[in-house]
Enzyme design. Structure first.
Site, PDB file in Angstrom:
ATOM      1  N   HIS A  72      29.698  53.963  21.153  1.00 24.30           N
ATOM      2  CA  HIS A  72      28.985  53.083  20.234  1.00 24.30           C
ATOM      3  C   HIS A  72      28.513  53.889  19.032  1.00 24.30           C
ATOM      4  O   HIS A  72      27.963  54.988  19.182  1.00 24.30           O
ATOM      5  CB  HIS A  72      27.774  52.445  20.918  1.00 24.30           C
ATOM      6  N   TYR A 197      18.751  45.184  20.691  1.00 25.92           N
ATOM      7  CA  TYR A 197      17.328  45.272  21.022  1.00 25.92           C
ATOM      8  C   TYR A 197      16.612  44.145  20.285  1.00 25.92           C
ATOM      9  O   TYR A 197      16.698  44.055  19.058  1.00 25.92           O
ATOM     10  CB  TYR A 197      16.750  46.619  20.586  1.00 25.92           C
ATOM     11  N   PRO A 289      12.244  53.204  29.810  1.00 23.57           N
ATOM     12  CA  PRO A 289      13.682  53.199  29.520  1.00 23.57           C
ATOM     13  C   PRO A 289      14.068  52.702  28.136  1.00 23.57           C
ATOM     14  O   PRO A 289      15.254  52.722  27.796  1.00 23.57           O
ATOM     15  CB  PRO A 289      14.237  52.273  30.610  1.00 23.57           C
ATOM     16  N   LYS A 293      16.367  57.685  27.585  1.00 26.64           N
ATOM     17  CA  LYS A 293      16.256  59.137  27.605  1.00 26.64           C
ATOM     18  C   LYS A 293      16.249  59.760  29.005  1.00 26.64           C
ATOM     19  O   LYS A 293      16.429  60.974  29.125  1.00 26.64           O
ATOM     20  CB  LYS A 293      14.972  59.578  26.881  1.00 26.64           C
ATOM     21  N   TYR A 381      17.858  58.626  18.889  1.00 29.40           N
ATOM     22  CA  TYR A 381      18.578  57.822  19.859  1.00 29.40           C
ATOM     23  C   TYR A 381      19.841  58.514  20.331  1.00 29.40           C
ATOM     24  O   TYR A 381      20.156  58.518  21.537  1.00 29.40           O
ATOM     25  CB  TYR A 381      18.918  56.460  19.240  1.00 29.40           C
TER      26      TYR A 381
END
Length: 385
Positions: A72, A197, A289, A293, A381
């Site tokens: 991604h 998200y 979560p 990580k 990220y």
């Protein structure tokens, strides 16, 4: 029995440590309480940082990951009826994330260890640690004894390693969030090419995936919520209400094959070592979560520990082992902050007032309109170098 490194836990941290040590000519034995079938089916994280992918590939266990993993190059943020993409390829060139389930990483590592003649023991009962402050620590289990030079505690938050450290040695930092995540696996093709998200007045939602045919979803639910309170119909209705918030998006539904509730907590125990015991992964730290990580921090710990153990066994240098905790905690606290930031940015809180909600939306506007702010999100990220 004797080995150089006794490893407790056959999750990603313990198995990867054993394999990396093998590649450096260092012997180890892995002890796991659960069965092989259990650890290979245990659904956990699925987002791998660039550094984690690189580590697995360099270790020779990335063939299936490269073939079946889903690369991604961005994520989508949805809020207030709008959609915004954070483009990794523009903001952090050459770095990305790969979606590949933790249980698949575990399968690959177990296969590699067994193929190399590694000693991985499942369904081991009554593991106990002894003589940690001496140069001859040992592990006992099921009536047997394993003498070691070093013990690695990779047995998770509820394992026996961290509680074996004497009281008063560790400083513990923790936070419990006033909500949980309801996670499901569904036999349905993803409705989006990248992770979504979503911040909504009804609560947070995340659309993820595991394969081109299997989707993964999360819903913010009250702390203490039980799976029985969430029949399939209610889950899909709530996911649709939160995710179908932008024009033209329709959520595909399908058979739910697994569901569970995960408490949201943050936890750090420091230092991550005592005597000849070294903690790695969830045995030392837990992150909510939201920032993806947990698994990646475990891999980072193991890389540091492998290099430190190699310096010790190959050259007799104890400096890197002495500095193990300090080296790991810098990354751990960066990940803690990022996970806290993502959590507070996207979730609703019971005590929210109109002022707090406006601040949250203002921050989202800043992240999605400022390249500098978006770059901060992107580089954290995909994983700091």
């Amino acid at each position: 029995m004797r080995t150089q490194v006794g490893i407790i836990g056959a999750g990603p941290a313990g198995l990867l440590l054993s394999h990396l040590l093998h590649l450096r000519g260092i012997s180890s034995v892995v002890l796991e309480k659960r069965s092989r079938a259990h650890v290979e089916r245990r659904v956990r994280a699925g987002v791998l940082e660039q550094g984690t992918v690189d580590t697995l590939v360099e270790a020779g266990v990335g063939e299936r990951l490269l073939r079946e993993g889903l690369p991604h190059h961005g994520i989508e943020l949805r809020y207030a009826g709008t959609s915004h993409r954070i483009p990794f390829e523009k903001l952090v060139p050459g770095r990305r994330i790969t979606v590949y389930g933790q249980q698949e990483v575990v399968k690959d590592l177990i296969a590699a260890r067994l193929a190399a003649g590694g000693d991985v023991r499942f369904e081991v009962e009554d593991v106990a640690l002894h003589d940690l402050e001496t140069d001859r620590p040992c592990l006992t289990f099921g009536g047997a004894r394993l003498d070691c030079d070093v013990i690695a505690g990779c047995d998770g938050f509820h394992g026996v390693s961290r509680p074996s450290i004497p009281e008063g040695v560790l400083s513990v930092h923790e936070r419990e969030y006033p909500f949980a995540w309801l996670g499901i696996l569904a036999r349905v093709a993803p409705s989006s090419e990248e992770l979504v998200y979503t911040r909504s007045e009804r609560g947070f939602a995340l659309h993820s995936m595991r394969t081109p045919e299997i989707s993964r979803f999360y819903l913010q639910v009250p702390a203490g919520a039980r799976v029985e309170e969430w029949p399939d119909e209610r889950i899909w209705a709530e996911l649709k209400a939160r995710l179908e918030s932008v024009p033209g998006f329709t959520l595909a539904t399908g058979e739910i094959t697994e569901k569970g509730v995960t408490p949201m907590r943050a936890f750090v125990a420091e230092p991550m070592q005592h005597g000849r015991l070294y903690l790695a992964g969830d045995a030392a730290h837990i992150v909510p979560p939201t920032g993806a990580k947990g698994l990646n921090l475990a891999v980072a710990d193991v890389r540091v520990l492998t290099d430190a153990l190699a310096a010790y066994f190959e050259h007799g240098s104890s400096g890197p082992l002495d500095g193990y905790s300090r080296a790991c905690l810098r990354r751990v606290w960066r990940a803690q902050h990022f996970s806290w930031w993502m959590t507070t940015l996207l979730h609703t809180f019971d005590d929210d007032d109109a002022y707090a909600r406006r601040l949250q939306l203002s921050h989202l506007d800043y992240v999605t309109s400022s390249e500098a702010a978006a770059t901060t999100l992107a580089e954290n990220y995909v994983g700091m170098p």
